[in-house]
Motif scaffolding. Structure first.
Motif, PDB file in Angstrom:
ATOM      1  N   VAL A 236       0.863  -1.180   0.000  1.00 14.78           N
ATOM      2  CA  VAL A 236       0.000   0.000   0.000  1.00 14.78           C
ATOM      3  C   VAL A 236       0.909   1.243   0.000  1.00 14.78           C
ATOM      4  O   VAL A 236       1.832   1.323   0.816  1.00 14.78           O
ATOM      5  CB  VAL A 236      -0.927   0.042   1.233  1.00 14.78           C
ATOM      6  N   ALA A 237       0.647   2.163  -0.896  1.00 20.52           N
ATOM      7  CA  ALA A 237       1.482   3.362  -1.025  1.00 20.52           C
ATOM      8  C   ALA A 237       0.826   4.566  -0.354  1.00 20.52           C
ATOM      9  O   ALA A 237      -0.397   4.740  -0.428  1.00 20.52           O
ATOM     10  CB  ALA A 237       1.730   3.670  -2.500  1.00 20.52           C
ATOM     11  N   PHE A 238       1.650   5.376   0.290  1.00 18.18           N
ATOM     12  CA  PHE A 238       1.186   6.575   0.996  1.00 18.18           C
ATOM     13  C   PHE A 238       2.068   7.760   0.622  1.00 18.18           C
ATOM     14  O   PHE A 238       3.289   7.617   0.523  1.00 18.18           O
ATOM     15  CB  PHE A 238       1.278   6.385   2.517  1.00 18.18           C
ATOM     16  N   GLU A 239       1.459   8.892   0.489  1.00 16.51           N
ATOM     17  CA  GLU A 239       2.204  10.127   0.267  1.00 16.51           C
ATOM     18  C   GLU A 239       3.110  10.405   1.465  1.00 16.51           C
ATOM     19  O   GLU A 239       4.260  10.782   1.315  1.00 16.51           O
ATOM     20  CB  GLU A 239       1.196  11.285   0.099  1.00 16.51           C
ATOM     21  N   ASP A 240       2.562  10.191   2.650  1.00 15.90           N
ATOM     22  CA  ASP A 240       3.258  10.578   3.881  1.00 15.90           C
ATOM     23  C   ASP A 240       3.597   9.337   4.717  1.00 15.90           C
ATOM     24  O   ASP A 240       2.734   8.488   4.949  1.00 15.90           O
ATOM     25  CB  ASP A 240       2.347  11.523   4.678  1.00 15.90           C
ATOM     26  N   PHE A 241       4.837   9.257   5.161  1.00 13.02           N
ATOM     27  CA  PHE A 241       5.270   8.084   5.908  1.00 13.02           C
ATOM     28  C   PHE A 241       4.511   7.926   7.225  1.00 13.02           C
ATOM     29  O   PHE A 241       4.178   6.810   7.631  1.00 13.02           O
ATOM     30  CB  PHE A 241       6.782   8.149   6.168  1.00 13.02           C
ATOM     31  N   VAL A 242       4.219   9.025   7.886  1.00 14.17           N
ATOM     32  CA  VAL A 242       3.519   8.919   9.175  1.00 14.17           C
ATOM     33  C   VAL A 242       2.110   8.350   8.968  1.00 14.17           C
ATOM     34  O   VAL A 242       1.630   7.544   9.768  1.00 14.17           O
ATOM     35  CB  VAL A 242       3.509  10.278   9.900  1.00 14.17           C
ATOM     36  N   ASP A 243       1.449   8.729   7.880  1.00 17.54           N
ATOM     37  CA  ASP A 243       0.146   8.122   7.565  1.00 17.54           C
ATOM     38  C   ASP A 243       0.293   6.621   7.325  1.00 17.54           C
ATOM     39  O   ASP A 243      -0.585   5.830   7.683  1.00 17.54           O
ATOM     40  CB  ASP A 243      -0.460   8.767   6.304  1.00 17.54           C
ATOM     41  N   CYS A 244       1.382   6.268   6.700  1.00 12.98           N
ATOM     42  CA  CYS A 244       1.667   4.856   6.415  1.00 12.98           C
ATOM     43  C   CYS A 244       1.812   4.081   7.727  1.00 12.98           C
ATOM     44  O   CYS A 244       1.235   3.003   7.892  1.00 12.98           O
ATOM     45  CB  CYS A 244       2.953   4.796   5.579  1.00 12.98           C
ATOM     46  N   PRO A 270      11.819   2.344  -0.759  1.00 15.24           N
ATOM     47  CA  PRO A 270      11.178   1.480  -1.773  1.00 15.24           C
ATOM     48  C   PRO A 270      11.780   1.615  -3.173  1.00 15.24           C
ATOM     49  O   PRO A 270      11.556   0.765  -4.017  1.00 15.24           O
ATOM     50  CB  PRO A 270       9.709   1.955  -1.755  1.00 15.24           C
ATOM     51  N   GLN A 271      12.539   2.663  -3.375  1.00 13.20           N
ATOM     52  CA  GLN A 271      13.249   2.819  -4.645  1.00 13.20           C
ATOM     53  C   GLN A 271      14.184   1.638  -4.915  1.00 13.20           C
ATOM     54  O   GLN A 271      14.496   1.337  -6.057  1.00 13.20           O
ATOM     55  CB  GLN A 271      14.084   4.110  -4.553  1.00 13.20           C
ATOM     56  N   HIS A 272      14.591   0.976  -3.842  1.00 12.88           N
ATOM     57  CA  HIS A 272      15.544  -0.130  -3.974  1.00 12.88           C
ATOM     58  C   HIS A 272      14.865  -1.504  -3.951  1.00 12.88           C
ATOM     59  O   HIS A 272      15.538  -2.518  -3.893  1.00 12.88           O
ATOM     60  CB  HIS A 272      16.581  -0.039  -2.848  1.00 12.88           C
ATOM     61  N   PHE A 273      13.529  -1.517  -3.973  1.00 12.91           N
ATOM     62  CA  PHE A 273      12.810  -2.792  -3.929  1.00 12.91           C
ATOM     63  C   PHE A 273      12.663  -3.323  -5.358  1.00 12.91           C
ATOM     64  O   PHE A 273      11.567  -3.374  -5.925  1.00 12.91           O
ATOM     65  CB  PHE A 273      11.421  -2.611  -3.296  1.00 12.91           C
ATOM     66  N   ALA A 274      13.783  -3.749  -5.920  1.00 15.68           N
ATOM     67  CA  ALA A 274      13.824  -4.047  -7.360  1.00 15.68           C
ATOM     68  C   ALA A 274      12.680  -4.961  -7.807  1.00 15.68           C
ATOM     69  O   ALA A 274      11.994  -4.666  -8.786  1.00 15.68           O
ATOM     70  CB  ALA A 274      15.181  -4.662  -7.714  1.00 15.68           C
ATOM     71  N   ALA A 275      12.467  -6.037  -7.080  1.00 11.56           N
ATOM     72  CA  ALA A 275      11.489  -7.031  -7.536  1.00 11.56           C
ATOM     73  C   ALA A 275      10.058  -6.489  -7.501  1.00 11.56           C
ATOM     74  O   ALA A 275       9.171  -7.052  -8.147  1.00 11.56           O
ATOM     75  CB  ALA A 275      11.603  -8.297  -6.699  1.00 11.56           C
ATOM     76  N   SER A 279       5.471  -1.591  -8.259  1.00  7.99           N
ATOM     77  CA  SER A 279       4.389  -1.366  -7.293  1.00  7.99           C
ATOM     78  C   SER A 279       4.758  -0.337  -6.242  1.00  7.99           C
ATOM     79  O   SER A 279       4.014  -0.141  -5.278  1.00  7.99           O
ATOM     80  CB  SER A 279       4.024  -2.684  -6.610  1.00  7.99           C
ATOM     81  N   CYS A 280       5.919   0.288  -6.418  1.00  8.73           N
ATOM     82  CA  CYS A 280       6.381   1.299  -5.458  1.00  8.73           C
ATOM     83  C   CYS A 280       6.477   2.645  -6.173  1.00  8.73           C
ATOM     84  O   CYS A 280       7.525   2.994  -6.732  1.00  8.73           O
ATOM     85  CB  CYS A 280       7.742   0.901  -4.878  1.00  8.73           C
ATOM     86  N   PRO A 281       5.398   3.412  -6.147  1.00  4.36           N
ATOM     87  CA  PRO A 281       5.381   4.674  -6.902  1.00  4.36           C
ATOM     88  C   PRO A 281       6.456   5.640  -6.401  1.00  4.36           C
ATOM     89  O   PRO A 281       6.740   5.682  -5.201  1.00  4.36           O
ATOM     90  CB  PRO A 281       3.984   5.241  -6.625  1.00  4.36           C
ATOM     91  N   GLU A 282       6.996   6.370  -7.334  1.00  7.94           N
ATOM     92  CA  GLU A 282       8.031   7.369  -7.056  1.00  7.94           C
ATOM     93  C   GLU A 282       7.607   8.289  -5.904  1.00  7.94           C
ATOM     94  O   GLU A 282       6.498   8.850  -5.905  1.00  7.94           O
ATOM     95  CB  GLU A 282       8.240   8.201  -8.339  1.00  7.94           C
ATOM     96  N   GLY A 283       8.472   8.418  -4.929  1.00 10.40           N
ATOM     97  CA  GLY A 283       8.232   9.374  -3.857  1.00 10.40           C
ATOM     98  C   GLY A 283       7.298   8.920  -2.756  1.00 10.40           C
ATOM     99  O   GLY A 283       7.103   9.636  -1.773  1.00 10.40           O
ATOM    100  N   MET A 310      -3.679   0.803  -2.657  1.00 12.89           N
ATOM    101  CA  MET A 310      -3.091  -0.515  -2.829  1.00 12.89           C
ATOM    102  C   MET A 310      -2.474  -0.619  -4.217  1.00 12.89           C
ATOM    103  O   MET A 310      -3.125  -0.350  -5.216  1.00 12.89           O
ATOM    104  CB  MET A 310      -4.151  -1.598  -2.624  1.00 12.89           C
ATOM    105  N   THR A 311      -1.194  -0.989  -4.229  1.00 13.13           N
ATOM    106  CA  THR A 311      -0.503  -1.069  -5.525  1.00 13.13           C
ATOM    107  C   THR A 311      -0.114  -2.495  -5.883  1.00 13.13           C
ATOM    108  O   THR A 311       0.354  -2.751  -6.984  1.00 13.13           O
ATOM    109  CB  THR A 311       0.786  -0.215  -5.493  1.00 13.13           C
ATOM    110  N   TYR A 312      -0.274  -3.391  -4.945  1.00  9.32           N
ATOM    111  CA  TYR A 312       0.103  -4.790  -5.204  1.00  9.32           C
ATOM    112  C   TYR A 312      -0.722  -5.688  -4.301  1.00  9.32           C
ATOM    113  O   TYR A 312      -0.930  -5.382  -3.131  1.00  9.32           O
ATOM    114  CB  TYR A 312       1.596  -5.008  -4.922  1.00  9.32           C
ATOM    115  N   LYS A 313      -1.173  -6.797  -4.856  1.00 10.35           N
ATOM    116  CA  LYS A 313      -1.945  -7.771  -4.084  1.00 10.35           C
ATOM    117  C   LYS A 313      -1.850  -9.104  -4.802  1.00 10.35           C
ATOM    118  O   LYS A 313      -2.304  -9.212  -5.944  1.00 10.35           O
ATOM    119  CB  LYS A 313      -3.404  -7.320  -3.977  1.00 10.35           C
TER     120      LYS A 313
END
Lengths: 461, 461
Positions: A236-244, A270-275, A279-283, A310-313
């Motif tokens: 699940v992707a969030f704009e803000d880490f604290v919300d995450c 998440p920029q380094h989560f190659a696999a 599913s890891c949007p920029e930023g 949600m970007t991956y399931k």
């Protein structure tokens, strides 16, 4: 170091009486090949630039690979008679030099003691060198799996995991290895001229947990299992880490939602989560989770109230040849970054359970891009909380200690991963008294993994 | 009462237009037999002397027993057209008159809507009238069981349990029915002249939880399941009740110990545990527990550090004809006492999670033999805590309210079980706003179980 007092290094050569040792263990696999010795004297301590400098030159004089407990006992007897240190090696996936022979001597490689002895509903008994992945593969057809595993499940061994004493994927439900009930029994061999075999049951088995193999050579373990569930991997992707983190906490606290993993990771990790990069949007910061299939709809209901997308399931497929989502959590997060950027290291934190989200925000504000947080929700002493393994842009040991102090000032406890002793790595800066006393019983000369239990003073030499 | 404004009682006879109603539902099982009507207008409200006086004379005018949802809809339509109240009856194991028709009219007995619609791993979809015992019997061969059940599992129905909205055996692990994830979906029929069928999924399904059937007629439920475990029934005796609670709390907080029930009961309550009397030593408080078989050794390890003595240990056999241990916990404790002594009643408490043992000791000291405590450990909002259903020597309503006030003064919250409305029985003295709004949508005339949702005012008459 007092522990070394008993060791019989030759005054000139600095070497142990290896020929005598090898004669006594003849028939047992042994290697004195320099490349092999070097390779099997290391773990992942190089995540820490500090430990790297401290440990990189430690090499065993010989690596022995017993096939069964009887051979383990012969090796132990020979080490005792000749006062040679013995350091047990499991899958070597640790990060603090747990299996690095700081005084050389013998490395005991457990890889061949890898048999599943028996299974019962909810329980398995295995030899200490069994890989976690292989244990799950053996128990899953019977409807059970290990309650928890480190992110290094595919190479870690059960004995090393228990001797490391931490937790991992699954601890969000069952707590860490040290919670009562998470180790049922341990069998060990003592380091004496006439080695004994001991069976520790119930709470007594905790004497070998997080002792790095200093309190006896673990040869078998009886572990409780969890019922197999169909896990769904979710990002699940969030704009803000604290919300995450806040959403992760909501799911963590929802006891009706079955889960095995909840790990919020701050961008740019998440920029380094190659696999899973697509599913890891920029930023965006992401929550990686493993949710029980029957709870997925409830998870999505709560997600709809959050700011996440949600970007991956997909169903978890824990098969070799496919990179699992869990290999982006716990200390694998650091590894994913290190693959691209060798300028980072990490810390180990325990966030306060009663002001978790606030503490995350507070330490986040202190260091900006220098420290990227990721958390793993876990139960601890009956409370839901989170550990965290922030990835730190490395400048110097001094700066690292400065960051640790700032975290502690915000109520985040630090278990320093840049030290090799049990005491210094502990949040309490001490070894459990029981373990210290027990060591006198099972390793009176202090030959087991010397240098790791700082408080130990041998009574007999 | 404004809710009754819409009702079409005859001014002289006080009766509803029953003949017209019966003509419209012809072909659907219906009974106007006075004994049958009286029998099927009651639940276990008589545990409360206060409710007994208030409810004993409430009798339905007719009891109808639909065979399927289509028949439910015909009954709903007929009630709407003729402005006759409809009160849904499940297993009638509640204690607050949940299914008592306070304004007479129709009692809708759900017993024949008892089919298991489908099963998937970890999920079951059932008609609302299915008994909990029968659901478990149907799902266990597939490796699953209900996450939680009341102590009345053998006669309670799933629709009534959900509409009661509490928790039970299993809530020590999964929390109560209202924790996110514990109800996956609910299907309901509205009370209108053209009744609609609605499917509430995810969090929306909570609109029917603890609404006593005032927010639609539940016809089917999708419930999450837990993996089947071999449970071991255990009784541990303690000289001192506070020690008993303390040990229960230790086990409750040990996340590595798998459990389904932890219920400490203060002497003399165990004196009334007829089926287990030989395991309840004279004068001792006892902990009744259901422990996962694989965790039993760990349980016994912790027990050895406590002041308790195990007096009973046997695999749970949840078979008819044998009194289960769980029928001595939750509100069955009160029933066991009432069998011998009709001079008692009970309260419902929630102990504070952060000073649980202290609160138990504090309220215990206030009332001595007048109040006997027993607790059930549960998770609530992510925290481990305990509810409690103390058995009270009954003197008067005034004294009962005095005791409640004293409990609340010690930080123990009371959900008053001597009232019939949702609002008064709540710890918050209000009905959930969502439920109130939702009622306007599904029961605009306020015909569903009138008298139970005090805050509701029909907009249309």
């Amino acid at each position: 170091m007092s522990q070394a007092a008993a060791l019989t290094r030759d005054a000139q050569t600095g070497r142990y009486p290896l020929d005598e040792f090898l004669a006594e263990v003849s028939g047992i696999g042994a290697s004195t090949d320099p490349i092999d010795r070097k390779r099997r004297s290391r773990d992942y301590f190089w995540y820490s630039p500090i430990l790297y400098e401290q440990l990189k030159d430690n090499v065993a004089d010989v690596v022995v690979t017993p096939r069964d407990e009887a051979e383990v006992m012969r090796v132990a007897a020979a080490c005792a008679r000749h006062r040679i240190p013995l350091t047990v090696r499991g899958g070597a996936t640790g990060n603090y030099g747990q299996c690095v022979p700081m005084h050389g001597g013998v490395v005991l490689d457990m890889a061949q003691l890898n048999r599943v002895e028996w299974q019962k509903p909810g329980l398995v008994r295995v030899q200490a060198g069994a890989k976690l992945y292989d244990i799950d593969a053996a128990t899953r057809p019977n409807g059970f799996e290990l309650r928890m595993h480190p992110s290094t499940k595919r190479s870690a061994q059960i004995g090393g995991f228990v001797a490391g004493g931490s937790g991992g994927v699954g601890s969000v439900t069952f707590g860490g290895m040290r919670e009562p009930g998470n180790i049922v029994a341990a069998r060990l061999v003592t380091l004496e001229t006439s080695p004994r075999v001991m069976e520790l049951r119930g709470d007594a088995a905790q004497k070998i947990s997080r002792a790095y193999g200093t309190t006896g050579i673990i040869t078998a373990l009886e572990m409780p299992l969890a019922p197999v569930q169909q896990w769904i991997d979710v990002i699940v992707a969030f704009e803000d880490f604290v919300d995450c983190v806040r959403f992760g906490h909501t799911i963590a606290m929802a006891d009706g939602i079955v889960k095995k993993l909840l790990s919020p990771a701050q961008w740019p990790l998440p920029q380094h989560f190659a696999a899973f990069r697509s599913s890891c949007p920029e930023g965006k910061s992401v929550l990686s989770a493993m949710i029980g299939e029957m709870s997925l709809e409830s998870f999505e209901t709560l997600l709809a109230l959050s700011k996440g997308t949600m970007t991956y399931k997909a169903p978890s497929e824990d098969v070799l040849g496919k990179v699992p989502l869990y290999e982006h959590t716990w200390n694998h997060t650091t590894l994913q970054v290190l693959k691209n950027d060798r300028g980072v290291t990490y810390l180990q934190c325990l966030y306060p359970h009663d002001r978790l989200v606030d503490a995350v925000a507070e330490v986040g504000a202190k260091f900006g891009d220098e420290v990227s947080q990721h958390l793993e929700f876990i139960r601890l002493n009956g409370y839901m909380t989170a550990s965290g393994i922030p990835v730190v842009r490395y400048r110097s040991p001094e700066r690292l200690y400065e960051i640790m102090a700032a975290y502690e000032a915000s109520g985040v406890m630090i278990a320093n991963p840049h030290v090799v002793t049990l005491e210094d790595g502990s949040r309490y800066k001490r070894v459990d008294a029981d373990q210290l006393g027990f060591k006198h019983e099972v390793d009176p000369m202090g030959l087991l993994n010397p240098g790791k239990m700082r408080s130990f003073q041998p009574l007999t030499v």
